[in-house]
Design a protein around this motif. Structure first.
Motif, short mmCIF file in Angstrom:
data_model
loop_
_atom_site.label_atom_id
_atom_site.label_comp_id
_atom_site.label_asym_id
_atom_site.label_seq_id
_atom_site.Cartn_x
_atom_site.Cartn_y
_atom_site.Cartn_z
N PRO A 1 0.79 -1.24 0.00
CA PRO A 1 0.00 0.00 0.00
C PRO A 1 0.82 1.29 0.00
O PRO A 1 0.26 2.36 -0.19
CB PRO A 1 -0.81 -0.10 1.30
N ARG A 2 2.15 1.21 0.21
CA ARG A 2 2.92 2.45 0.32
C ARG A 2 3.35 2.96 -1.06
O ARG A 2 3.64 2.17 -1.96
CB ARG A 2 4.19 2.21 1.15
N ILE A 3 3.45 4.27 -1.17
CA ILE A 3 3.94 4.85 -2.42
C ILE A 3 5.33 4.31 -2.73
O ILE A 3 5.65 3.94 -3.87
CB ILE A 3 3.96 6.39 -2.34
N ALA A 4 6.16 4.22 -1.67
CA ALA A 4 7.55 3.79 -1.87
C ALA A 4 7.65 2.33 -2.34
O ALA A 4 8.70 1.90 -2.81
CB ALA A 4 8.34 3.98 -0.58
N ASP A 5 6.57 1.57 -2.21
CA ASP A 5 6.58 0.21 -2.75
C ASP A 5 6.59 0.24 -4.28
O ASP A 5 6.98 -0.74 -4.92
CB ASP A 5 5.34 -0.57 -2.30
N TRP A 6 6.10 1.35 -4.86
CA TRP A 6 5.90 1.41 -6.32
C TRP A 6 6.79 2.44 -7.00
O TRP A 6 7.21 2.24 -8.13
CB TRP A 6 4.42 1.72 -6.63
N ILE A 7 7.02 3.56 -6.30
CA ILE A 7 7.83 4.62 -6.92
C ILE A 7 8.78 5.18 -5.87
O ILE A 7 8.35 5.55 -4.77
CB ILE A 7 6.94 5.75 -7.46
N THR A 8 10.05 5.24 -6.21
CA THR A 8 11.01 5.91 -5.35
C THR A 8 11.86 6.82 -6.23
O THR A 8 11.82 6.72 -7.45
CB THR A 8 11.94 4.92 -4.61
N ALA A 9 12.59 7.72 -5.57
CA ALA A 9 13.47 8.60 -6.33
C ALA A 9 14.85 8.47 -5.74
O ALA A 9 15.01 8.46 -4.51
CB ALA A 9 12.99 10.04 -6.24
#
Lengths: 703, 157
Positions: free
Chosen positions: A7-15
Motif C-alpha cells: 500500500p505504500r507509495i515507496a513500494d511502487w515509486i522511489t526517487a
C-alpha cells in the motif's frame, strides 16, 4: 491485489540519484510492460522518459505480484503505479499550494518540474519525491491525469535501440569470471529412467575436462567451455543406457479426452461451482465439436538460467514469469529456508506462457549446488525446449444451440482438457516441487503433482467458455481430464484460444444456416455498445476491401477477453490453394482496450497475437509415438514464417475516461475464429480441429 | 584427447583481425559469442532453421550455428555489432527503431543482418522480395508486420 499487499507509495515509486525508479513485480517478456509503466509515471508526474527507470525485479526487493500472466499487468501493476504516481502528484500540489499559494490544481507538472504558472515558483519533481515520507500511502481512488491531447501516447519502446545493435542483454548472454556452462542429458522420454552411464562415456567426459552431475536419472554435463559441453551432453544422451519402459501412450488424445473419468463442474458465467450440472439441451438445432491438439510455446531462444551456491545462499537469474512462486518451489525442493534462495528476473526470449524457464532455473540450481562458489549458466537446447517444455493442452469443446428465427435461445458449451496450470506454485503435498521437471528424475523423486481443478472465474480451460453474447439460457460445463499423455501448462490465452475459436466458428455456422450476415448476427446478440462499436468499425472497413477472387474467402470473429478485458474484432482474407494450403492475404483488427497507455505497444501485442494465432491455426502440432516426442525442431514442428504474413491493419478505439484493459491475449482467439470462418467462406469446408494443415483440409474435402 | 585438437585460427571480424585457439569443429556462433564476447548474435536452434544466428560473410547472410569456425578463416565476417559500419546497416537499424520492429528482440539481430544484406543486393525490394529474404528467420512474438514496414522504410530512406 497488487495495491492491497503493497500500500505504500515507496513500494511502487522511489526517487534516487536524480532518477525516478518504478518498482514492479511484473516482468518484461517482450510485451512492453516496462515501457507502459514508464509511460504511466511520465504522464502522471511530467518527468521525462530518460529519467525514469524500472527497478530490477528480484525476490528480495520487488513487490510480489505473483505471475506475469493473464494479460493482468496493466490492470494490476499499471493500476498500482498509476495510483501511486497520481497520489504523489496530488501530495506535491497540495504541499506547494499551502506553502506558496495558488490552488493545488493550478500547479502544473512538466519537463521534470512542478510549477505555478505566472510565478517563478518552480521545483524539480524528483528531488521533492526524494524528500517525502517513506511510509506515505497510495490513494487507491487517485484518478489518472486528464489527457490534454487527442491521440493516445506512443512512447518509444524501452530497449529497442540496444536490441537493433545486439546490445540488449538476454540471460543467455551472461558471461562472468569463473563461469561454467551446463547442459542436461535428457532421457528419450518422460517415462524413461537411467540404467547406467557407460565407463567409456565417463572417460570421454573426463578427458575433455568435463564433469558429470548425477542425481538418480537427472544428469548434467558441466565445464568451462560451452561448445564441448553442448557437444558431449548430446553424445552422452545417446551413449547412456535408459530403461524406456512402456514408452509414451499412443492412444488418440481426442478419444482419451472423453473416455477418461473427468472432474466435472457446472461453470455459470465461467465461474465453476460444485453444484449439480444442468441437463444437456434437448433436441438442439445446432451441435458441433471443436478440437485442438497439443501445441508448443516454442520460444525462439531455448530456456536458460544462471545459478550460484555460495555461503549457504542460492542466487539465481531466471526468465520465469513467476519468480516468487518459483523461489518457494526451489527452496522446498532443496530443503533450503526461503530467504536462502534469491531469484532475479532477467529477460529471456519471448515466452507466451509457461516454458522451460522454471525447470531450467531449478536444473541450474542442482548443478550449482554440486559446484559451490561457481557461477553456472545452464541452457536448454532446441530439442530440449521442443520435447520438454510443458505443452498447451489438447482440448475439445462441444457446443449446442437452440435457435428461434435469427436468435439463439439456448446455448450449451462443454470443454474437456488437461490442466493449464502446470506452473510450480506452492501447494499441498509439495505441489510446487512436483511441477519442476528435474524432480521427477532425481534419486528421491517428487511428483508429478496431480492437477487440481481451477475454480477461478474465466481461469484455465473455461476462460471465455461463456459467450460474450446475450443469450438467456446458457449451460457451461468444464471437464478436467486426468492421465493424458503429456505434461501441460499455461500458454497464451489458456482455454480462451480454443473456446473462442469454437464459439466464433459456431456463430458463423448458425448465422449462415439462418441466412444472416455474420456481423449482423453477432450484433443482434450484443448489448454492449463498446463491443458493437468495435464490430461496426470492422464492418465499415470491410466494405472498402476489394472484391474476392476464386478460392478466396473472408471471415470475421469477435471476442472480449475474459468477457471483461479488451474487445477485439478480427477479419481475415485468405486463399486455399490447389495444394490445400492456406495463404493469408490481409487482416484487420479493431480493438477497444479502454484508456490506451502505449498505442504502439498495444498495436504490437494485437498484431503479434494475430500472427501467433495464425501459426497455431495453420501449422502447430506436437507429434509423438511410443519412442518419444517426434516434433523436435522447426522442420518437424513448422510454424508461420515471413512468406505467409498477411498485411495487417490495427484500429484502436481509445477511451481516455475508461480504465485501461489488458490486451496481450485479446487477439489470438478471434483470429483463430476468423481464419476458420474465412476457410469456410473460401471453399465451403468447416474445419473443426486445429491446426488446419493441408492434409486436414484434404481430408475434410473427402468427407 | 581434447587439447590435442585445438588449433589457432585468424578471423576477420567486423574489420578486425582476431586470433582464437579453438577446436576447429566448433560452430562459428560459439566462437563469436564466447571467445570474442560478441553476444549480439543469438543461438536459437543450432540447426540452421531459425535465423537468429545470422552474420554476414563477404556481405552475404550466413547462419553461423552449424558451420565450423575453421571454414571462415580468411573471410570477412560482419556481426550485428559491426553492421552499422555499413550505411545500409545503420539505416536498417534506425528503421527498426522507428517502427518498433521487435518485441522480445531475440530474433532482431538476425533480421537486421538479413535485411541489410537484402537492401545491399536490392535497394528497392517489394513485399515478396522482403518475405523471401526473411523467410529463413523465425519470430515467435509476431513482429513480422512491423519488420515489413521497417525494411520498406529503410529501402526508401
Amino acid at each position: 491485489m497488487s495495491l492491497a499487499a503493497y500500500p505504500r507509495i515507496a513500494d511502487w515509486i522511489t526517487a534516487q540519484d536524480g532518477l525516478l525508479l518504478v518498482r514492479t513485480g511484473k516482468v518484461d517478456i517482450g510485451q512492453r510492460i516496462s515501457t507502459a509503466l514508464i509511460q504511466i509515471a511520465h504522464e502522471e508526474l511530467g518527468v521525462p522518459f530518460n529519467r525514469i527507470d524500472i527497478a530490477t525485479v528480484r525476490t528480495d526487493k520487488a513487490p510480489d505480484e505473483g505471475m506475469t500472466s493473464g494479460s493482468n499487468s496493466i490492470e494490476q501493476s499499471g493500476k498500482a503505479v498509476q495510483c501511486a504516481a497520481a497520489t504523489l502528484r496530488a501530495t506535491l500540489r497540495k504541499r506547494l499550494a499551502s506553502k506558496y499559494g495558488g490552488a493545488p490544481e493550478e500547479w502544473a507538472l512538466a519537463d521534470g518540474a512542478i510549477f505555478l504558472p505566472g510565478t517563478n515558483h518552480r521545483f524539480p519533481v524528483i528531488e521533492l519525491i526524494e524528500n517525502l515520507g517513506k511510509d506515505d500511502l497510495v490513494d487507491p481512488a487517485a484518478l489518472p491525469v486528464a489527457r490534454p491531447y487527442q491521440s493516445p501516447p506512443r512512447p518509444r519502446m524501452r530497449g529497442i535501440a540496444e536490441m537493433v545493435r545486439g546490445g540488449h542483454a538476454f540471460i543467455h548472454d551472461l558471461d562472468v569470471p569463473g563461469m561454467w556452462h551446463a547442459r542436461v542429458v535428457r532421457p528419450p522420454h518422460v517415462h524413461a529412467r537411467l540404467n547406467g552411464v557407460p565407463e567409456t562415456a565417463r572417460a570421454r567426459l573426463a578427458a575433455k575436462g568435463l564433469h558429470l552431475i548425477e542425481d538418480g536419472s537427472f544428469l548434467a554435463v558441466v565445464g568451462p567451455n560451452e561448445w564441448p559441453v553442448v557437444d558431449q551432453a548430446q553424445k552422452l544422451a545417446i551413449a547412456c543406457d535408459w530403461d524406456v519402459g512402456k514408452g509414451l501412450p499412443e492412444t488418440d488424445v481426442f478419444t482419451l479426452l472423453n473416455a477418461s473419468k473427468s472432474a466435472r463442474f457446472h461453470a455459470p458465467k465461467a465461474a465453476p461451482t460444485k453444484g449439480p450440472i444442468p441437463e444437456p439441451l434437448v433436441l438442439p438445432d445446432h451441435t458441433a465439436r471443436y478440437e485442438r491438439t497439443y501445441q508448443l510455446h516454442g520460444s525462439l531462444g531455448p530456456s536458460a538460467a544462471m545459478a550460484q551456491w555460495s555461503d549457504g545462499v542460492l542466487t539465481l537469474k531466471s526468465h520465469s514469469q513467476g519468480i516468487y512462486p518459483l523461489r518457494e518451489s526451489i527452496a522446498d525442493s532443496l530443503g533450503l529456508a526461503l530467504e536462502k534462495v534469491i531469484i532475479e528476473h532477467m529477460p529471456g526470449s519471448g515466452c507466451y506462457g509457461h516454458t522451460g524457464a522454471d525447470d531450467a532455473a531449478f536444473e541450474a540450481a542442482l548443478v550449482a549446488m554440486a559446484h559451490p562458489d561457481r557461477p553456472i549458466l545452464l541452457k536448454w537446447s532446441r530439442e530440449d525446449e521442443h520435447m520438454w517444455e510443458p505443452f498447451a493442452p489438447a482440448m475439445a469443446v462441444e457446443l449446442a444451440a437452440k435457435t428461434s428465427g435469427r436468435s439463439i435461445t439456448a446455448f450449451s458449451a462443454e470443454v474437456f482438457s488437461d490442466t493449464h496450470r502446470g506452473r510450480p506454485r506452492p501447494g499441498p503435498k509439495r505441489a510446487g516441487p512436483g511441477k519442476l521437471l528435474a524432480n521427477r528424475f532425481r534419486e528421491t523423486p517428487i511428483g508429478p503433482t496431480p492437477a487440481a481443478p481451477n475454480m477461478g472465474v474465466h481461469a484455465g480451460m473455461h476462460r471465455n467458455l461463456d459467450p460474450v453474447y446475450a443469450i438467456e439460457n446458457k449451460r457451461l460445463v468444464k471437464n478436467l481430464v486426468p492421465d493424458l499423455p503429456h505434461r501441460t501448462s499455461a500458454m497464451r490465452c489458456l482455454g480462451a484460444a480454443v473456446n473462442i475459436f469454437a464459439i466464433e466458428s459456431f456463430m458463423d455456422t448458425i448465422a449462415r444456416k439462418s441466412g444472416a450476415d455474420p456481423i449482423a448476427f453477432r450484433l443482434s446478440h450484443l448489448d454492449d455498445d463498446r463491443a458493437r462499436n468495435v464490430l461496426l468499425t470492422l464492418q465499415d472497413q470491410l466494405s472498402h476491401w476489394p472484391d474476392l477472387t476464386e478460392a478466396t474467402g473472408r471471415g470475421v470473429a469477435f471476442a472480449q477477453y475474459k468477457n471483461a478485458m479488451t474487445r477485439v474484432a478480427v477479419a481475415i482474407e485468405l486463399t486455399v490453394n490447389d495444394m490445400a494450403e492456406i495463404q493469408l492475404h490481409r487482416a484487420a483488427i479493431v480493438a477497444d482496450a479502454g484508456r490506451i497507455v502505449d498505442a504502439e505497444g498495444l498495436t504490437a501485442q494485437l498484431e503479434g497475437g494475430l500472427v501467433q494465432a495464425a501459426s497455431w491455426a495453420l501449422h502447430e502440432e506436437v507429434k509423438w509415438d511410443r519412442d518419444g516426442i517426434q516434433t523436435r525442431d522447426w522442420d518437424s514442428y513448422p510454424v508461420i514464417r515471413f512468406d505467409n504474413i498477411p498485411k495487417v491493419s490495427v484500429t484502436l478505439q481509445d477511451q481516455p475516461d475508461e480504465k485501461s484493459l489488458g490486451a496481450g491475449e485479446a487477439s489470438p482467439g478471434p483470429t483463430l475464429g476468423a481464419i476458420g470462418n474465412a476457410v469456410f467462406d473460401a471453399v465451403g469446408l468447416r474445419l473443426t480441429r486445429l491446426p488446419f494443415t493441408a492434409a486436414s483440409i484434404r481430408q475434410a474435402a473427402y468427407h | 584427447m581434447g587439447a590435442r585438437h585445438l588449433v589457432t585460427l585468424t578471423l576477420n571480424v567486423n574489420g578486425e583481425m582476431r586470433r582464437v585457439t579453438s577446436d576447429p569443429d566448433t560452430p562459428l556462433v560459439y566462437v563469436l559469442r564466447d571467445e570474442f564476447k560478441l553476444k549480439g548474435t543469438k543461438l536459437g536452434c543450432g540447426l540452421e532453421q531459425c535465423g537468429a544466428c545470422a552474420v554476414l560473410v563477404e556481405g552475404a547472410p550466413v547462419l553461423s550455428c552449424v558451420s565450423p569456425v575453421s571454414a571462415f578463416e580468411g573471410k570477412s565476417i560482419t556481426t550485428i555489432e559491426g553492421i552499422d559500419a555499413n550505411d545500409t546497416g545503420s539505416r536498417v537499424q534506425a528503421a527498426f527503431v522507428t517502427y518498433s520492429a521487435a518485441q522480445c528482440g531475440y530474433c532482431t539481430a538476425g533480421l537486421v543482418v538479413a535485411a541489410t544484406a537484402l537492401l545491399d543486393d536490392n535497394p528497392s525490394p517489394n513485399r515478396v522480395d522482403i518475405a523471401q529474404a526473411l523467410t529463413p528467420h523465425l519470430c515467435r512474438c509476431g513482429s513480422h508486420p512491423r519488420v515489413f514496414r521497417a525494411v520498406k522504410a529503410a529501402a526508401k530512406s
